[in-house]
Write an enzyme that holds these catalytic residues in place. Structure first.
Site, PDB file in Angstrom:
ATOM      1  N   LYS A   1     -24.057  -9.972 -11.981  1.00  0.00           N
ATOM      2  CA  LYS A   1     -24.444  -9.034 -10.920  1.00  0.00           C
ATOM      3  C   LYS A   1     -25.048  -9.804  -9.769  1.00  0.00           C
ATOM      4  CE  LYS A   1     -28.302  -9.400 -10.537  1.00  0.00           C
ATOM      5  NZ  LYS A   1     -29.136 -10.637 -10.228  1.00  0.00           N
TER       6      LYS A   1
ATOM      7  N   TYR B   1     -31.348  -4.119  -9.859  1.00  0.00           N
ATOM      8  CA  TYR B   1     -31.848  -3.635 -11.158  1.00  0.00           C
ATOM      9  C   TYR B   1     -32.447  -2.233 -11.020  1.00  0.00           C
ATOM     10  CZ  TYR B   1     -31.259  -8.269 -13.204  1.00  0.00           C
ATOM     11  OH  TYR B   1     -30.724  -9.430 -13.685  1.00  0.00           O
TER      12      TYR B   1
HETATM   13  P1  NAD Z   1     -28.098 -21.176  -9.871  1.00  0.00           P
HETATM   14  O1  NAD Z   1     -28.255 -21.507  -8.442  1.00  0.00           O
HETATM   15  O2  NAD Z   1     -29.123 -21.674 -10.833  1.00  0.00           O
HETATM   16  O3  NAD Z   1     -26.675 -21.639 -10.403  1.00  0.00           O
HETATM   17  C1  NAD Z   1     -25.515 -21.522  -9.627  1.00  0.00           C
HETATM   18  C2  NAD Z   1     -24.491 -22.538 -10.089  1.00  0.00           C
HETATM   19  O4  NAD Z   1     -23.374 -22.473  -9.206  1.00  0.00           O
HETATM   20  C3  NAD Z   1     -24.997 -23.972 -10.071  1.00  0.00           C
HETATM   21  O5  NAD Z   1     -24.547 -24.640 -11.223  1.00  0.00           O
HETATM   22  C4  NAD Z   1     -24.345 -24.553  -8.832  1.00  0.00           C
HETATM   23  O6  NAD Z   1     -24.090 -25.947  -8.957  1.00  0.00           O
HETATM   24  C5  NAD Z   1     -23.042 -23.793  -8.797  1.00  0.00           C
HETATM   25  N1  NAD Z   1     -22.433 -23.775  -7.475  1.00  0.00           N
HETATM   26  C6  NAD Z   1     -21.141 -23.982  -7.224  1.00  0.00           C
HETATM   27  N2  NAD Z   1     -20.891 -23.931  -5.924  1.00  0.00           N
HETATM   28  C7  NAD Z   1     -22.063 -23.710  -5.321  1.00  0.00           C
HETATM   29  C8  NAD Z   1     -22.454 -23.565  -3.954  1.00  0.00           C
HETATM   30  N3  NAD Z   1     -21.554 -23.636  -2.959  1.00  0.00           N
HETATM   31  N4  NAD Z   1     -23.750 -23.357  -3.699  1.00  0.00           N
HETATM   32  C9  NAD Z   1     -24.669 -23.237  -4.682  1.00  0.00           C
HETATM   33  N5  NAD Z   1     -24.342 -23.359  -6.004  1.00  0.00           N
HETATM   34  C10 NAD Z   1     -23.055 -23.596  -6.301  1.00  0.00           C
HETATM   35  O7  NAD Z   1     -27.993 -19.590  -9.953  1.00  0.00           O
HETATM   36  P2  NAD Z   1     -28.238 -18.655 -11.221  1.00  0.00           P
HETATM   37  O8  NAD Z   1     -29.653 -18.189 -11.203  1.00  0.00           O
HETATM   38  O9  NAD Z   1     -27.721 -19.266 -12.447  1.00  0.00           O
HETATM   39  O10 NAD Z   1     -27.353 -17.386 -10.773  1.00  0.00           O
HETATM   40  C11 NAD Z   1     -25.946 -17.379 -10.939  1.00  0.00           C
HETATM   41  C12 NAD Z   1     -25.460 -15.925 -10.964  1.00  0.00           C
HETATM   42  O11 NAD Z   1     -26.091 -15.266 -12.023  1.00  0.00           O
HETATM   43  C13 NAD Z   1     -25.789 -15.106  -9.726  1.00  0.00           C
HETATM   44  O12 NAD Z   1     -24.757 -14.189  -9.482  1.00  0.00           O
HETATM   45  C14 NAD Z   1     -27.052 -14.348 -10.100  1.00  0.00           C
HETATM   46  O13 NAD Z   1     -27.207 -13.121  -9.412  1.00  0.00           O
HETATM   47  C15 NAD Z   1     -26.811 -14.124 -11.569  1.00  0.00           C
HETATM   48  N6  NAD Z   1     -28.061 -14.020 -12.344  1.00  0.00           N
HETATM   49  C16 NAD Z   1     -28.178 -13.005 -13.225  1.00  0.00           C
HETATM   50  C17 NAD Z   1     -29.306 -12.905 -14.016  1.00  0.00           C
HETATM   51  C18 NAD Z   1     -29.402 -11.845 -15.039  1.00  0.00           C
HETATM   52  O14 NAD Z   1     -30.476 -11.642 -15.587  1.00  0.00           O
HETATM   53  N7  NAD Z   1     -28.312 -11.181 -15.363  1.00  0.00           N
HETATM   54  C19 NAD Z   1     -30.338 -13.829 -13.869  1.00  0.00           C
HETATM   55  C20 NAD Z   1     -30.179 -14.873 -12.954  1.00  0.00           C
HETATM   56  C21 NAD Z   1     -29.023 -14.954 -12.191  1.00  0.00           C
END
Ligand code: NAD
Length: 395
Positions: free
Chosen positions: A137, A225
């Site tokens: 999401k 949320y």
């Molecule tokens: P994050 O920034 O920690 O991870 C993102 C990943 O994407 C990294 O590994 C990064 O290297 C990669 N990536 C590839 N291309 C990129 C670019 N151009 N710029 C930045 N990163 C790039 O993010 P996250 O917290 O893991 O979030 C990822 C997804 O998960 C999002 O859609 C977020 O909304 C969702 N999320 C959901 C929950 C939940 O509880 N369901 C919690 C956190 C995040």
């Protein structure tokens, strides 16, 4: 001073959800994990915080899902993560050779865990490769992308599930089931507060504060949320929204996205839901449901663990109900695995994600017009109520 709650109240507070859990679901609760070879294989796309800290660990304890591959733009990190999790070298993919997953029968589900603006492209590629998709999401950053994802799932005849983990989290299901029985009378009002302080020194927050990559800052990241909760708590859809935003443009975090947004949904039953989100207030993921005879206060309501519910009845707070143990991410992936097996209904389809995106767009539209009413009755109705089918004790 409030008097001690009666035994009857305590039993009611603790037992409503269990009493209402479907019989079939109760039977599933005792199901042991299946042999690894029978588990549904998941490829995790994007090895950021959520994947490394929550999803990959959850796949180790999931009963019917397993890690089958990783997809990352960082080959060294991907190789390390694969080795740590016992994956062979050929189960590591880069974004450039991602299409190769079509020929990998170990992968049945692709889990998209990338910045929001990248969800659509990788989801559509996964469908073209013949895989099912679980997507984080908010499902996308534009309505056009969200619609294209749903169309791609249909064209490929594959499942698209949006990762609404609260649909698979014990406390949220408990509250939904209490509300379905009207144990405290009709719901009158809901308040949801979802936010935290964003931090520009954290690369994960840099893209969240970027309008194009996040699609809406705090609203898409945290506010979603609250938008989703108001809908699943009531099991109905808002017909109108009004919203207001407050953003300090001199704060370097808010060059492109809004900071504080408050909104008000009106539901056909007469319930009003107030929602709030911010990337510049103290961390909170809480909701309160005010009924005719009592209140349900979930604070925290949507943390990864340690959620807590307080039932206030007749003005007296009963002892807090801690959420039952269990990993909501494992439950969610096990649910997707069961959907793929044809053993469980789809609870959080792409259409659920699209409905939230349309509502968030309506919130932004109203906020831009300083609270003008935006009609939101598009005729969407959720196909499956999580409260009716999801087993809280499965994982
Ligand atoms: P994050 O920034 O920690 O991870 C993102 C990943 O994407 C990294 O590994 C990064 O290297 C990669 N990536 C590839 N291309 C990129 C670019 N151009 N710029 C930045 N990163 C790039 O993010 P996250 O917290 O893991 O979030 C990822 C997804 O998960 C999002 O859609 C977020 O909304 C969702 N999320 C959901 C929950 C939940 O509880 N369901 C919690 C956190 C995040």
């Amino acid at each position: 001073m409030p008097s001690r709650p009666s035994r009857r109240d305590l039993i009611a507070a603790a037992g409503v959800a269990a009493a209402l859990a479907p019989a079939a679901a109760k039977a599933q609760a005792q199901e042991p994990a299946m042999p690894t070879s029978d588990k549904i294989g998941f490829a995790i796309v994007g090895l950021g915080k959520l994947s490394l800290n929550q999803l990959i660990p959850a796949l180790k304890i999931a009963k019917g899902a397993r890690l089958a591959a990783v997809v990352s733009g960082h080959p060294e990190k991907a190789k390390r993560v694969a080795a740590e999790n016992g994956l062979p070298a050929d189960a590591v993919y880069g974004y450039d050779d991602y299409d190769r997953i079509a020929k990998d029968p170990r992968i049945q589900v692709v889990y998209i865990v990338l910045p929001n603006s990248m969800h659509a492209e990788h989801t559509i590629k996964a469908f073209k490769a013949g895989k099912h998709v679980l997507c984080e999401k908010p499902m996308a950053t534009t309505l056009a992308d969200a619609e294209a994802m749903i169309a791609a799932a249909k064209a490929a005849d594959r499942h698209l599930m949006i990762a609404y983990r609260c649909h698979y989290e014990a406390q949220n299901l408990d509250v939904m089931r209490r509300l379905r029985t009207r144990s405290m009378g009709k719901v009158r009002q809901i308040n949801t507060t979802m936010g935290r302080q964003a931090d520009l020194s954290d690369p994960s927050d840099v893209w969240r504060l970027d309008g194009k990559m996040s699609g809406g800052g705090a609203l898409g990241d945290m506010g979603v949320y609250g938008v989703n909760a108001a809908r699943y708590l009531l099991n109905e859809e808002p017909v109108a929204v009004q919203a207001w935003a407050q953003t300090d443009r001199s704060d370097p975090r808010f060059k492109e996205t809004e900071d504080l947004i408050n909104w008000q949904f009106r539901f056909p039953s007469g319930v009003i839901a107030n929602g709030s989100t911010s990337f510049a207030y103290a961390p909170t993921m809480a909701f309160e449901v005010i009924c005719e005879q009592g209140r349900l206060v979930a604070d925290p309501a949507a943390f990864y663990g340690g959620n807590r519910l307080t039932v206030v009845k007749g003005g007296q707070a009963l002892p807090p109900v801690p959420a039952p143990a269990g990993d909501q991410f494992a439950r969610e992936m096990d649910w997707m695995a069961d959907v793929v097996r044809g053993k469980a209904p789809m609870v959080s389809p792409g259409e659920e994600g699209l409905q939230d995106m349309r509502l968030m767009q309506a919130i932004l539209e109203s906020a831009a017009k300083d609270g003008a009413t935006v009609k939101t009755d598009w005729g969407y109705r959720r196909a499956v109520d999580p409260a009716g089918v999801v087993d809280v004790a499965k994982a």
